[in-house]
Design an enzyme around this catalytic site. Structure first.
Site, PDB file in Angstrom:
ATOM      1  N   MET A 183       0.841  -1.196   0.000  1.00  0.00           N
ATOM      2  CA  MET A 183       0.000   0.000   0.000  1.00  0.00           C
ATOM      3  C   MET A 183       0.866   1.232   0.000  1.00  0.00           C
ATOM      4  O   MET A 183       1.804   1.343   0.787  1.00  0.00           O
ATOM      5  CB  MET A 183      -0.786   0.090   1.309  1.00  0.00           C
ATOM      6  N   CYS A 184       0.540   2.093  -0.754  1.00  0.00           N
ATOM      7  CA  CYS A 184       1.217   3.383  -0.700  1.00  0.00           C
ATOM      8  C   CYS A 184       0.689   4.178   0.504  1.00  0.00           C
ATOM      9  O   CYS A 184      -0.158   3.684   1.235  1.00  0.00           O
ATOM     10  CB  CYS A 184       0.938   4.160  -1.981  1.00  0.00           C
TER      11      CYS A 184
END
Ligand code: GLN
Length: 242
Positions: free
Chosen positions: A1-2
């Protein structure tokens, strides 16, 4: 996940999202505290902000880790706006590392970032020919193309995000679709598979929205799963179920 973050309120420099707070996106790029997928966000970064000299936002994105861009600190100090959005990227396996796959995506006055992953097949019937419309083969670019089609159809930020996330999420039960978007006057964000927090900042006069808290001062509120967060031009925050 960013990891992503945005601000709406009084004029602030981009550093307020990046390196001024202790756990800003610079720190979150190598030491995130709430990240559920991936350990490090070194596959690029992007920033977007609004300035009266242009109708559309200004955007700057790179494929290098945010800590390695020697030009960014000065740029982030002078880029000041009432509305800011920034993201650091951890590319999903199989997704290309290229500028066109890096958030924020933009069209017209809108900026958009995606934390998560989604099967592109699950997006296919959210718009005609998304493959051709998307800037990149990256799933996030497809999500952006689907959101921007709704902008053109006249939906507002919240409506566009809600429709794309609920329809894609129904098709791909394993999808993670935390989106964060701005249009220069308001912010909208979804919680679908990852964390999201907001902070009403009385000191600076505005609202911070971020995947995870940017600092340890009290006041961060977690947004419940499967919901839509809306920040109105006056700074009012509403959360509604998706
Ligand atoms: N799937 C998106 C990408 O590859 C977002 C990645 C993420 O949230 N880590 O860019």
């Amino acid at each position: 996940m960013c990891r992503h973050a945005a601000w709406l309120g009084t004029r602030q420099p981009l550093t307020s999202l990046i390196d001024e707070p202790e756990h800003g996106l610079l720190k979150q790029s190598y030491a995130p505290r709430h990240q559920r997928h991936g350990m490090i966000n070194a596959d690029g970064f992007g920033v977007g902000w609004y300035n009266e000299a242009r109708a559309e936002p200004v955007r700057y994105r790179r494929t290098v880790p945010i800590w390695s861009d020697a030009n960014l600190p000065a740029l982030a100090q002078v880029a000041r706006s009432h509305c800011l959005l920034a993201a650091v990227r951890s590319a999903t396996a199989g997704m290309p590392i290229e500028e066109t796959a890096t958030a924020p995506f933009t069209e017209g006055t809108w900026l958009l970032s995606h934390n998560g992953r989604v099967a592109r097949d699950a997006l296919a019937d959210l718009g005609e020919d998304l493959a051709a419309r998307a800037e990149s083969t990256c799933d996030a670019a497809w999500v952006a193309a689907a959101v921007f089609l709704r902008r053109r159809a006249g939906l507002d930020l919240g409506e566009a995000l809600a429709e794309v996330v609920s329809r894609a999420g129904e098709k791909d039960p394993a999808a993670r679709l935390n989106l964060l978007a701005a249009d220069g006057a308001s912010l909208a964000a979804t919680v679908w598979g990852d964390t999201l927090f907001f902070h009403l900042d009385d000191r600076s006069g505005g609202v911070l929205v971020a995947s995870e808290p940017l600092h340890d001062r009290p006041g961060w509120q977690a947004v419940p799963a499967r919901s839509l967060l809306l920040v109105s031009p006056g700074g009012g925050v509403r959360v509604q179920p998706l």
